[in-house]
Design a protein around this motif. Structure first.
Motif, PDB file in Angstrom:
ATOM      1  N   ILE A  10       0.873  -1.169   0.000  1.00 34.48           N
ATOM      2  CA  ILE A  10       0.000   0.000   0.000  1.00 34.48           C
ATOM      3  C   ILE A  10       0.910   1.219   0.000  1.00 34.48           C
ATOM      4  O   ILE A  10       1.792   1.325   0.861  1.00 34.48           O
ATOM      5  N   THR A  11       0.683   2.112  -0.966  1.00 34.23           N
ATOM      6  CA  THR A  11       1.531   3.284  -1.065  1.00 34.23           C
ATOM      7  C   THR A  11       0.681   4.497  -1.420  1.00 34.23           C
ATOM      8  O   THR A  11      -0.528   4.395  -1.609  1.00 34.23           O
ATOM      9  N   VAL A  12       1.335   5.636  -1.497  1.00 33.53           N
ATOM     10  CA  VAL A  12       0.625   6.876  -1.821  1.00 33.53           C
ATOM     11  C   VAL A  12       1.031   7.351  -3.205  1.00 33.53           C
ATOM     12  O   VAL A  12       2.107   7.011  -3.716  1.00 33.53           O
ATOM     13  N   THR A  13       0.188   8.140  -3.785  1.00 36.83           N
ATOM     14  CA  THR A  13       0.430   8.687  -5.119  1.00 36.83           C
ATOM     15  C   THR A  13       1.774   9.392  -5.189  1.00 36.83           C
ATOM     16  O   THR A  13       2.106  10.195  -4.307  1.00 36.83           O
ATOM     17  N   GLY A  14       2.563   9.040  -6.197  1.00 38.35           N
ATOM     18  CA  GLY A  14       3.821   9.719  -6.453  1.00 38.35           C
ATOM     19  C   GLY A  14       5.049   9.153  -5.775  1.00 38.35           C
ATOM     20  O   GLY A  14       6.171   9.574  -6.085  1.00 38.35           O
ATOM     21  N   THR A  35      -3.494   0.765  -9.174  1.00 41.13           N
ATOM     22  CA  THR A  35      -3.930  -0.219  -8.178  1.00 41.13           C
ATOM     23  C   THR A  35      -4.378  -1.470  -8.920  1.00 41.13           C
ATOM     24  O   THR A  35      -5.270  -1.418  -9.759  1.00 41.13           O
ATOM     25  N   SER A  36      -3.735  -2.580  -8.613  1.00 37.86           N
ATOM     26  CA  SER A  36      -3.988  -3.791  -9.373  1.00 37.86           C
ATOM     27  C   SER A  36      -3.254  -4.967  -8.743  1.00 37.86           C
ATOM     28  O   SER A  36      -2.520  -4.810  -7.767  1.00 37.86           O
ATOM     29  N   LEU A  37      -3.443  -6.123  -9.339  1.00 40.28           N
ATOM     30  CA  LEU A  37      -2.705  -7.331  -8.973  1.00 40.28           C
ATOM     31  C   LEU A  37      -1.690  -7.589 -10.082  1.00 40.28           C
ATOM     32  O   LEU A  37      -2.066  -7.691 -11.247  1.00 40.28           O
ATOM     33  N   TYR A  38      -0.435  -7.677  -9.704  1.00 40.51           N
ATOM     34  CA  TYR A  38       0.638  -7.792 -10.683  1.00 40.51           C
ATOM     35  C   TYR A  38       1.271  -9.180 -10.626  1.00 40.51           C
ATOM     36  O   TYR A  38       1.546  -9.710  -9.547  1.00 40.51           O
ATOM     37  N   PHE A  39       1.528  -9.716 -11.824  1.00 36.68           N
ATOM     38  CA  PHE A  39       2.177 -11.017 -11.923  1.00 36.68           C
ATOM     39  C   PHE A  39       3.409 -10.926 -12.804  1.00 36.68           C
ATOM     40  O   PHE A  39       3.382 -10.322 -13.869  1.00 36.68           O
ATOM     41  N   CYS A  40       4.446 -11.576 -12.340  1.00 34.49           N
ATOM     42  CA  CYS A  40       5.641 -11.788 -13.131  1.00 34.49           C
ATOM     43  C   CYS A  40       5.595 -13.217 -13.669  1.00 34.49           C
ATOM     44  O   CYS A  40       5.072 -14.122 -12.999  1.00 34.49           O
ATOM     45  N   ALA A  41       6.115 -13.411 -14.865  1.00 36.77           N
ATOM     46  CA  ALA A  41       6.135 -14.747 -15.453  1.00 36.77           C
ATOM     47  C   ALA A  41       7.443 -14.951 -16.202  1.00 36.77           C
ATOM     48  O   ALA A  41       8.074 -13.991 -16.641  1.00 36.77           O
ATOM     49  N   SER A  42       7.825 -16.210 -16.355  1.00 33.11           N
ATOM     50  CA  SER A  42       9.026 -16.514 -17.131  1.00 33.11           C
ATOM     51  C   SER A  42       8.792 -17.773 -17.944  1.00 33.11           C
ATOM     52  O   SER A  42       7.912 -18.583 -17.625  1.00 33.11           O
ATOM     53  N   SER A  43       9.569 -17.914 -19.018  1.00 32.81           N
ATOM     54  CA  SER A  43       9.498 -19.137 -19.808  1.00 32.81           C
ATOM     55  C   SER A  43      10.791 -19.356 -20.561  1.00 32.81           C
ATOM     56  O   SER A  43      11.567 -18.422 -20.791  1.00 32.81           O
ATOM     57  N   THR A  69       1.603  -9.749  -6.756  1.00 31.33           N
ATOM     58  CA  THR A  69       1.796  -8.615  -5.841  1.00 31.33           C
ATOM     59  C   THR A  69       0.557  -7.739  -5.930  1.00 31.33           C
ATOM     60  O   THR A  69       0.233  -7.235  -6.996  1.00 31.33           O
ATOM     61  N   ARG A  70      -0.107  -7.609  -4.805  1.00 37.19           N
ATOM     62  CA  ARG A  70      -1.301  -6.758  -4.784  1.00 37.19           C
ATOM     63  C   ARG A  70      -0.895  -5.362  -4.363  1.00 37.19           C
ATOM     64  O   ARG A  70      -0.452  -5.141  -3.231  1.00 37.19           O
ATOM     65  N   LEU A  71      -1.056  -4.416  -5.275  1.00 36.17           N
ATOM     66  CA  LEU A  71      -0.642  -3.037  -5.061  1.00 36.17           C
ATOM     67  C   LEU A  71      -1.859  -2.146  -4.915  1.00 36.17           C
ATOM     68  O   LEU A  71      -2.768  -2.199  -5.750  1.00 36.17           O
ATOM     69  N   THR A  72      -1.854  -1.333  -3.888  1.00 35.96           N
ATOM     70  CA  THR A  72      -2.887  -0.316  -3.693  1.00 35.96           C
ATOM     71  C   THR A  72      -2.211   1.044  -3.630  1.00 35.96           C
ATOM     72  O   THR A  72      -1.294   1.244  -2.820  1.00 35.96           O
ATOM     73  N   VAL A  73      -2.663   1.950  -4.491  1.00 40.09           N
ATOM     74  CA  VAL A  73      -2.130   3.316  -4.516  1.00 40.09           C
ATOM     75  C   VAL A  73      -3.238   4.259  -4.082  1.00 40.09           C
ATOM     76  O   VAL A  73      -4.299   4.316  -4.714  1.00 40.09           O
ATOM     77  N   THR A  74      -3.003   4.997  -3.001  1.00 36.31           N
ATOM     78  CA  THR A  74      -4.044   5.892  -2.480  1.00 36.31           C
ATOM     79  C   THR A  74      -3.737   7.352  -2.799  1.00 36.31           C
ATOM     80  O   THR A  74      -2.617   7.682  -3.206  1.00 36.31           O
TER      81      THR A  74
END
Lengths: 114, 113
Positions: A12-16, A86-94, A109-114
């Motif tokens: 959870i973070t703040v704008t900027g 604000t979203s759910l982020y996924f990293c992938a490899s192949s 990684t669930r990111l929330t930007v307030t």
């Protein structure tokens, strides 16, 4: 154990306020990618990397940066996060051997930007 | 360019019933098709994939999918649902490179006791 790891898992973070989400894989994969997952939209690719020092934009790259200095790591950087990131982020490899490479995904990684 | 449409954002079945999750694709090149499953608070895991050859593909956990070129479909089925199948399922299409991979919006499967 073969895996893709991401840190942090929740943020959870703040704008900027600049932040970095790390991604690491232990399978010696050439290809790595970042996705964001939003309800009703599935997964959308942000950036991908075909190998060390080779990166390219996906479908939704605005507001993000990446780097690929080592084969195993592919961090995602948000220089100035905004609430629409604000979203759910996924990293992938192949691996690049053969066609239709299976992608291995990190836990997210669930990111929330307030 | 490739795209995927998953019909039904939510599907609910009873335990023991047939599971059918629908996926239609659009592709300008011969497609490679995938089904991924996402359990709560986890990343995506490959269920099965179609590349070439046999059009009926078997995957893990008793799932299978059939590639039907004439219908541009790749529906996922399982004869008998189990409570542990409750998850979100994503269909994806690629044109041979992972940077071309496109995911559908996902279908959330609920299994009722």
């Amino acid at each position: 154990e073969a895996q893709v790891t991401q840190n942090p898992r929740y943020l959870i973070t703040v704008t900027g306020k600049k932040l970095t989400v790390t991604c690491s894989q232990n399978m010696n994969h050439e290809y790595m990618s970042w996705y964001r997952q939003d309800p009703g939209l599935g997964l959308r690719q942000i950036y991908y990397s075909m190998n060390v020092e080779v990166t390219d934009k996906g479908d939704v790259p605005e507001g993000y940066k990446v780097s690929r200095k080592e084969k195993r790591n592919f961090p995602l950087i948000l220089e100035s996060p905004s609430p629409n990131q604000t979203s759910l982020y996924f990293c992938a490899s192949s691996s690049r051997t053969g066609w239709a490479y299976e992608q291995y995904f990190g836990p997210g990684t669930r990111l929330t930007v307030t | 360019a490739q795209s995927v449409t998953q019909l039904g954002s939510h599907v609910s079945v009873s335990e023991g019933a047939l599971v059918l999750l629908r996926c239609n694709y659009s592709s300008s090149v011969p497609p490679y098709l995938f089904w991924y499953v996402q359990y709560p608070n986890q990343g995506l895991q490959l269920l099965l994939k179609y590349t070439t050859g046999a059009t009926l593909v078997k995957g893990i956990n008793g799932f299978e999918a059939e590639f039907k070129k004439s219908e541009t479909s790749f529906h996922l089925t399982k004869p008998s649902a189990h409570m542990s199948d409750a998850a979100e399922y994503f269909c994806a299409v690629a044109g041979g490179n992972n940077n071309d991979m496109r995911f559908g919006a996902g279908t959330r499967l609920t299994v009722k006791p």
